[in-house]
Design a protein around this motif. Structure first.
Motif, PDB file in Angstrom:
ATOM      1  N   VAL A  17       0.761  -1.111   0.027  1.00 34.08           N
ATOM      2  CA  VAL A  17       0.076  -0.062   0.104  1.00 34.08           C
ATOM      3  C   VAL A  17       0.812   1.185   0.089  1.00 34.08           C
ATOM      4  O   VAL A  17       1.844   1.465   0.685  1.00 34.08           O
ATOM      5  N   TYR A  18       0.885   1.976  -0.805  1.00 34.08           N
ATOM      6  CA  TYR A  18       1.462   3.362  -1.123  1.00 34.08           C
ATOM      7  C   TYR A  18       0.663   4.614  -0.831  1.00 34.08           C
ATOM      8  O   TYR A  18      -0.501   4.462  -1.101  1.00 34.08           O
ATOM      9  N   PRO A  19       1.130   5.475  -0.249  1.00 32.68           N
ATOM     10  CA  PRO A  19       0.619   6.815   0.163  1.00 32.68           C
ATOM     11  C   PRO A  19       0.028   7.381  -0.876  1.00 32.68           C
ATOM     12  O   PRO A  19       0.537   7.310  -1.874  1.00 32.68           O
ATOM     13  N   PHE A  20      -1.115   8.233  -0.755  1.00 37.40           N
ATOM     14  CA  PHE A  20      -1.516   9.047  -1.814  1.00 37.40           C
ATOM     15  C   PHE A  20      -0.663   9.816  -2.717  1.00 37.40           C
ATOM     16  O   PHE A  20      -0.811  10.168  -3.897  1.00 37.40           O
ATOM     17  N   ASP A  21       0.145  10.439  -1.878  1.00 32.75           N
ATOM     18  CA  ASP A  21       1.163  11.295  -2.340  1.00 32.75           C
ATOM     19  C   ASP A  21       2.144  10.794  -3.378  1.00 32.75           C
ATOM     20  O   ASP A  21       2.617  11.324  -4.506  1.00 32.75           O
ATOM     21  N   VAL A  22       2.462   9.370  -3.177  1.00 33.09           N
ATOM     22  CA  VAL A  22       3.143   8.641  -4.227  1.00 33.09           C
ATOM     23  C   VAL A  22       2.274   8.501  -5.510  1.00 33.09           C
ATOM     24  O   VAL A  22       2.952   8.541  -6.667  1.00 33.09           O
ATOM     25  N   VAL A  40       8.449  14.641 -17.470  1.00 35.23           N
ATOM     26  CA  VAL A  40       8.784  14.240 -18.665  1.00 35.23           C
ATOM     27  C   VAL A  40       7.244  13.954 -19.097  1.00 35.23           C
ATOM     28  O   VAL A  40       6.887  14.244 -20.224  1.00 35.23           O
ATOM     29  N   LEU A  41       6.510  13.331 -18.434  1.00 32.32           N
ATOM     30  CA  LEU A  41       5.045  12.738 -18.840  1.00 32.32           C
ATOM     31  C   LEU A  41       4.155  14.285 -18.718  1.00 32.32           C
ATOM     32  O   LEU A  41       3.659  14.355 -20.084  1.00 32.32           O
ATOM     33  N   SER A  89      12.141   7.717 -16.494  1.00 28.11           N
ATOM     34  CA  SER A  89      12.242   7.469 -14.857  1.00 28.11           C
ATOM     35  C   SER A  89      12.872   5.953 -14.651  1.00 28.11           C
ATOM     36  O   SER A  89      13.704   5.928 -13.641  1.00 28.11           O
ATOM     37  N   TRP A  90      12.785   5.008 -15.712  1.00 26.50           N
ATOM     38  CA  TRP A  90      13.587   3.912 -15.298  1.00 26.50           C
ATOM     39  C   TRP A  90      14.992   4.151 -15.727  1.00 26.50           C
ATOM     40  O   TRP A  90      15.790   3.504 -14.590  1.00 26.50           O
ATOM     41  N   GLY A  91      15.200   4.782 -16.602  1.00 29.62           N
ATOM     42  CA  GLY A  91      16.764   5.258 -16.457  1.00 29.62           C
ATOM     43  C   GLY A  91      17.303   5.790 -15.709  1.00 29.62           C
ATOM     44  O   GLY A  91      18.561   5.508 -15.185  1.00 29.62           O
ATOM     45  N   LEU A  92      16.959   6.970 -15.273  1.00 29.40           N
ATOM     46  CA  LEU A  92      17.228   7.796 -14.109  1.00 29.40           C
ATOM     47  C   LEU A  92      17.442   6.864 -12.833  1.00 29.40           C
ATOM     48  O   LEU A  92      18.558   6.995 -11.897  1.00 29.40           O
ATOM     49  N   THR A  93      16.188   6.085 -12.387  1.00 33.36           N
ATOM     50  CA  THR A  93      16.320   4.997 -11.284  1.00 33.36           C
ATOM     51  C   THR A  93      17.522   4.152 -11.422  1.00 33.36           C
ATOM     52  O   THR A  93      18.267   3.687 -10.318  1.00 33.36           O
ATOM     53  N   TRP A 152      14.563  10.775  -8.462  1.00 28.41           N
ATOM     54  CA  TRP A 152      13.583  11.057  -9.464  1.00 28.41           C
ATOM     55  C   TRP A 152      12.227  11.043  -8.547  1.00 28.41           C
ATOM     56  O   TRP A 152      12.071  10.436  -7.596  1.00 28.41           O
ATOM     57  N   ILE A 153      11.327  12.082  -8.991  1.00 28.67           N
ATOM     58  CA  ILE A 153      10.030  12.322  -8.196  1.00 28.67           C
ATOM     59  C   ILE A 153       9.301  11.014  -8.462  1.00 28.67           C
ATOM     60  O   ILE A 153       8.300  10.909  -7.435  1.00 28.67           O
ATOM     61  N   ALA A 154       9.329  10.344  -9.486  1.00 27.99           N
ATOM     62  CA  ALA A 154       8.459   9.104  -9.738  1.00 27.99           C
ATOM     63  C   ALA A 154       9.393   8.080 -10.308  1.00 27.99           C
ATOM     64  O   ALA A 154       9.355   7.493 -11.290  1.00 27.99           O
ATOM     65  N   PRO A 155      10.028   7.535  -9.245  1.00 28.30           N
ATOM     66  CA  PRO A 155      11.072   6.472  -9.356  1.00 28.30           C
ATOM     67  C   PRO A 155      10.183   5.159  -9.775  1.00 28.30           C
ATOM     68  O   PRO A 155       9.209   4.766  -9.588  1.00 28.30           O
TER      69      PRO A 155
END
Length: 101
Positions: A5-10, A19-20, A52-56, A62-65
């Protein structure tokens, strides 16, 4: 097996991936038909996931890894990309001079 379960902010960060947002807004603005926004959303989604995948993978924060142990939120990213492109498409229609075809 427990489902994480991930928090809503994620979830929000996945929708606000720079980028999106950039790809969706630029291509949405350039679209001349509403139906093309589906393709725009898919292109923005793919660009976002790849960056995101490349940076991670490189260990760059990254804000959305995206990773094996990290959430990807494919439906959230795709839906957000469509909404961003729709926003740009509608803004272009609203700002277009009247009488031009």
């Amino acid at each position: 097996m427990t489902v994480p379960v991930y928090p809503f902010d994620v979830w929000i960060w996945a929708a606000l991936d720079p980028v999106l947002v950039a790809v969706a807004l630029i291509l949405g603005w350039k679209s001349d038909q509403l139906v093309k926004l589906i393709l725009v959303a898919l292109m923005a989604f793919v660009a976002s996931v790849l960056v995101s995948w490349g940076l991670t993978t490189l260990g760059i924060p990254w804000i959305a890894p995206i990773g094996r142990d990290l959430p990807t939120f494919f439906p959230v990213r795709t839906g957000a990309a469509f909404l961003w492109s729709l926003l740009a498409f509608l803004a272009r229609l609203a700002l277009r001079p009247r009488g031009s075809g």
